[in-house]
Scaffold this motif. Structure first.
Motif, PDB file in Angstrom:
ATOM      1  N   ILE A   3       0.971  -1.165   0.040  1.00 47.31           N
ATOM      2  CA  ILE A   3       0.065  -0.011  -0.213  1.00 47.31           C
ATOM      3  C   ILE A   3       0.925   1.126  -0.026  1.00 47.31           C
ATOM      4  N   LYS A   4       0.458   2.312  -0.671  1.00 44.31           N
ATOM      5  CA  LYS A   4       1.121   3.492  -0.710  1.00 44.31           C
ATOM      6  C   LYS A   4       0.386   4.710  -0.271  1.00 44.31           C
ATOM      7  N   LEU A   5       0.623   5.276   0.746  1.00 45.83           N
ATOM      8  CA  LEU A   5       0.086   6.406   1.379  1.00 45.83           C
ATOM      9  C   LEU A   5       0.717   7.472   1.108  1.00 45.83           C
ATOM     10  N   TYR A   6       0.058   8.618   0.340  1.00 46.59           N
ATOM     11  CA  TYR A   6       0.649  10.069  -0.166  1.00 46.59           C
ATOM     12  C   TYR A   6       0.223  10.851   0.800  1.00 46.59           C
ATOM     13  N   GLY A   7       1.269  11.557   1.638  1.00 45.15           N
ATOM     14  CA  GLY A   7       0.904  12.476   2.569  1.00 45.15           C
ATOM     15  C   GLY A   7       1.950  12.968   3.237  1.00 45.15           C
ATOM     16  N   VAL A   8       1.756  13.529   4.451  1.00 48.14           N
ATOM     17  CA  VAL A   8       2.922  14.151   5.502  1.00 48.14           C
ATOM     18  C   VAL A   8       2.573  13.698   6.757  1.00 48.14           C
ATOM     19  N   ALA A   9       3.302  13.281   7.511  1.00 45.63           N
ATOM     20  CA  ALA A   9       3.520  12.724   8.800  1.00 45.63           C
ATOM     21  C   ALA A   9       2.729  13.614   9.650  1.00 45.63           C
ATOM     22  N   MET A  10       2.969  15.032   9.805  1.00 44.28           N
ATOM     23  CA  MET A  10       2.584  16.037  10.447  1.00 44.28           C
ATOM     24  C   MET A  10       1.117  16.182  10.381  1.00 44.28           C
ATOM     25  N   SER A  11       0.557  15.603   9.189  1.00 46.50           N
ATOM     26  CA  SER A  11      -0.857  16.169   9.007  1.00 46.50           C
ATOM     27  C   SER A  11      -1.848  15.461   9.803  1.00 46.50           C
ATOM     28  N   THR A  12      -2.900  15.900  10.263  1.00 44.75           N
ATOM     29  CA  THR A  12      -3.916  15.213  11.294  1.00 44.75           C
ATOM     30  C   THR A  12      -4.363  13.844  10.416  1.00 44.75           C
ATOM     31  N   CYS A  13      -4.755  14.285   9.220  1.00 42.69           N
ATOM     32  CA  CYS A  13      -5.528  13.513   8.307  1.00 42.69           C
ATOM     33  C   CYS A  13      -4.746  12.110   7.888  1.00 42.69           C
ATOM     34  N   THR A  14      -3.360  12.524   7.518  1.00 37.26           N
ATOM     35  CA  THR A  14      -2.460  11.567   7.244  1.00 37.26           C
ATOM     36  C   THR A  14      -2.167  10.669   8.345  1.00 37.26           C
ATOM     37  N   ALA A  15      -1.759  11.321   9.423  1.00 32.19           N
ATOM     38  CA  ALA A  15      -1.420  10.339  10.608  1.00 32.19           C
ATOM     39  C   ALA A  15      -2.776   9.616  11.272  1.00 32.19           C
ATOM     40  N   LYS A  16      -3.928  10.075  10.731  1.00 29.66           N
ATOM     41  CA  LYS A  16      -5.078   9.117  11.283  1.00 29.66           C
ATOM     42  C   LYS A  16      -5.111   7.945  10.604  1.00 29.66           C
ATOM     43  N   VAL A  17      -4.777   7.968   9.383  1.00 31.94           N
ATOM     44  CA  VAL A  17      -4.545   6.680   8.423  1.00 31.94           C
ATOM     45  C   VAL A  17      -3.194   6.076   8.918  1.00 31.94           C
ATOM     46  N   LEU A  18      -2.358   6.646   9.328  1.00 28.97           N
ATOM     47  CA  LEU A  18      -0.934   5.762   9.751  1.00 28.97           C
ATOM     48  C   LEU A  18      -1.389   5.252  11.010  1.00 28.97           C
ATOM     49  N   ALA A  19      -2.149   5.704  11.957  1.00 30.60           N
ATOM     50  CA  ALA A  19      -2.501   4.881  13.044  1.00 30.60           C
ATOM     51  C   ALA A  19      -3.093   3.708  12.859  1.00 30.60           C
ATOM     52  N   CYS A  20      -4.079   3.828  11.844  1.00 34.56           N
ATOM     53  CA  CYS A  20      -5.003   2.555  11.660  1.00 34.56           C
ATOM     54  C   CYS A  20      -4.153   1.626  11.003  1.00 34.56           C
ATOM     55  N   LEU A  21      -3.212   1.971   9.960  1.00 35.34           N
ATOM     56  CA  LEU A  21      -2.324   1.016   9.508  1.00 35.34           C
ATOM     57  C   LEU A  21      -1.407   0.108  10.352  1.00 35.34           C
ATOM     58  N   HIS A  22      -0.934   1.059  11.367  1.00 36.49           N
ATOM     59  CA  HIS A  22       0.042   0.462  12.260  1.00 36.49           C
ATOM     60  C   HIS A  22      -1.025  -0.433  13.323  1.00 36.49           C
ATOM     61  N   GLU A  23      -2.194  -0.079  13.626  1.00 38.07           N
ATOM     62  CA  GLU A  23      -2.912  -0.926  14.495  1.00 38.07           C
ATOM     63  C   GLU A  23      -2.866  -2.350  13.820  1.00 38.07           C
ATOM     64  N   TYR A  24      -2.798  -2.438  12.609  1.00 34.50           N
ATOM     65  CA  TYR A  24      -2.929  -3.855  11.777  1.00 34.50           C
ATOM     66  C   TYR A  24      -1.623  -4.282  11.636  1.00 34.50           C
ATOM     67  N   GLY A  25      -0.772  -3.457  11.600  1.00 39.91           N
ATOM     68  CA  GLY A  25       0.732  -4.175  11.339  1.00 39.91           C
ATOM     69  C   GLY A  25       0.790  -4.297   9.940  1.00 39.91           C
ATOM     70  N   ALA A  26       0.138  -3.235   9.308  1.00 38.69           N
ATOM     71  CA  ALA A  26      -0.017  -3.554   7.685  1.00 38.69           C
ATOM     72  C   ALA A  26       1.288  -2.993   6.911  1.00 38.69           C
ATOM     73  N   GLU A  27       1.844  -3.619   5.891  1.00 34.96           N
ATOM     74  CA  GLU A  27       3.021  -3.162   5.083  1.00 34.96           C
ATOM     75  C   GLU A  27       2.314  -2.020   4.293  1.00 34.96           C
ATOM     76  N   PHE A  28       3.326  -0.822   4.429  1.00 30.30           N
ATOM     77  CA  PHE A  28       3.077   0.287   3.700  1.00 30.30           C
ATOM     78  C   PHE A  28       4.034   1.068   3.342  1.00 30.30           C
ATOM     79  N   GLU A  29       3.968   1.942   2.485  1.00 25.21           N
ATOM     80  CA  GLU A  29       4.838   3.034   2.103  1.00 25.21           C
ATOM     81  C   GLU A  29       4.347   4.552   2.407  1.00 25.21           C
ATOM     82  N   LEU A  30       4.952   5.461   3.158  1.00 24.33           N
ATOM     83  CA  LEU A  30       4.544   6.491   3.194  1.00 24.33           C
ATOM     84  C   LEU A  30       5.284   7.417   2.298  1.00 24.33           C
ATOM     85  N   VAL A  31       4.433   8.051   1.248  1.00 28.91           N
ATOM     86  CA  VAL A  31       5.128   8.760   0.155  1.00 28.91           C
ATOM     87  C   VAL A  31       5.012  10.208   0.382  1.00 28.91           C
TER      88      VAL A  31
END
Length: 219
Positions: A3-31
């Motif tokens: 999975i590729k997630l396009y965003g910025v780590a400091m963004s509230t919306c991007t970080a919301k998705v990052l938290a969800c991905l980490h809950e599931y231990g999903a493999e992803f790339e933050l672009v």
């Protein structure tokens, strides 16, 4: 395919998705998307989100935008693994999760987002002065929402029941930033809301995300 997630780590919306991905231990790339250079307004990104807002997600031939939709997709995709943030196996619990996700979207977010924008975005990114009238009006609205939460949390550990769900996760990033401002008192003044916040913000998945939420930090 990762999975590729396009965003910025400091963004509230991007970080919301990052938290969800980490809950599931999903493999992803933050672009990373370079907002300063207007990358989000260029054709390559607009093909992913025609509104020019982060984040956007690519999973094979699927492209999604809007953080709540993306996190819901992630929760559906990985629901058979370590957790089920949608409670999809129990229709009643699933309905409660959806109800409180709507509360977050329609009641909580419209109240807290102007405080975030005026207190953090305006002075830090634009070098302007916060509009105190907007902050005061929004703080009053947020207080009323949190009063409802305080009452609800007297009967359950989390918003949708005695289980952590997307309804709780979607609150994480805005509250994290709120706690950097004087208006964190709106959380701390309500003992059940404060306990709930301390619980959800201590989850290992969010601890992986929080260091990226650097807006408002002093150098």
């Amino acid at each position: 395919m990762t999975i590729k997630l396009y965003g910025v780590a400091m963004s509230t919306c991007t970080a919301k998705v990052l938290a969800c991905l980490h809950e599931y231990g999903a493999e992803f790339e933050l672009v990373p998307v370079n907002l300063q250079n207007g990358e989000h307004k260029q054709p390559a990104f607009l093909a992913k989100n025609p509104f020019g807002q982060i984040p956007a997600l690519e999973d094979g031939d699927l492209t999604l935008f809007e953080s709540r939709s993306i996190s819901t997709y992630v929760a559906e995709k990985f629901k058979g693994s370590s957790c089920d943030l949608l409670r999809s196996q129990n229709p009643k619990e699933a309905a409660l999760v959806k109800t409180w996700m709507e509360v977050e979207s329609q009641q909580f977010s419209p109240a807290i987002s102007p405080i975030f924008y005026q207190s953090i975005i305006v002075p830090i990114l634009y070098g302007g002065s916060p509009n105190q009238a907007i902050i005061d009006e929004s703080a009053a609205k947020l207080g009323k929402v949190l009063d409802v939460y305080e009452k609800k949390l007297s009967s359950s550990k989390y918003l949708a029941g005695d289980f952590y769900s997307l309804a709780d996760l979607h609150h994480l990033t805005y509250i994290y930033y709120l706690m950097k401002t004087p208006y964190g008192k709106l959380i701390n003044e309500r003992p059940r809301v404060k306990a709930w916040w301390e619980d959800i913000s201590s989850r290992p998945a969010f601890k992986k995300v929080a260091p990226g939420l650097t807006l408002g930090d002093k150098n």
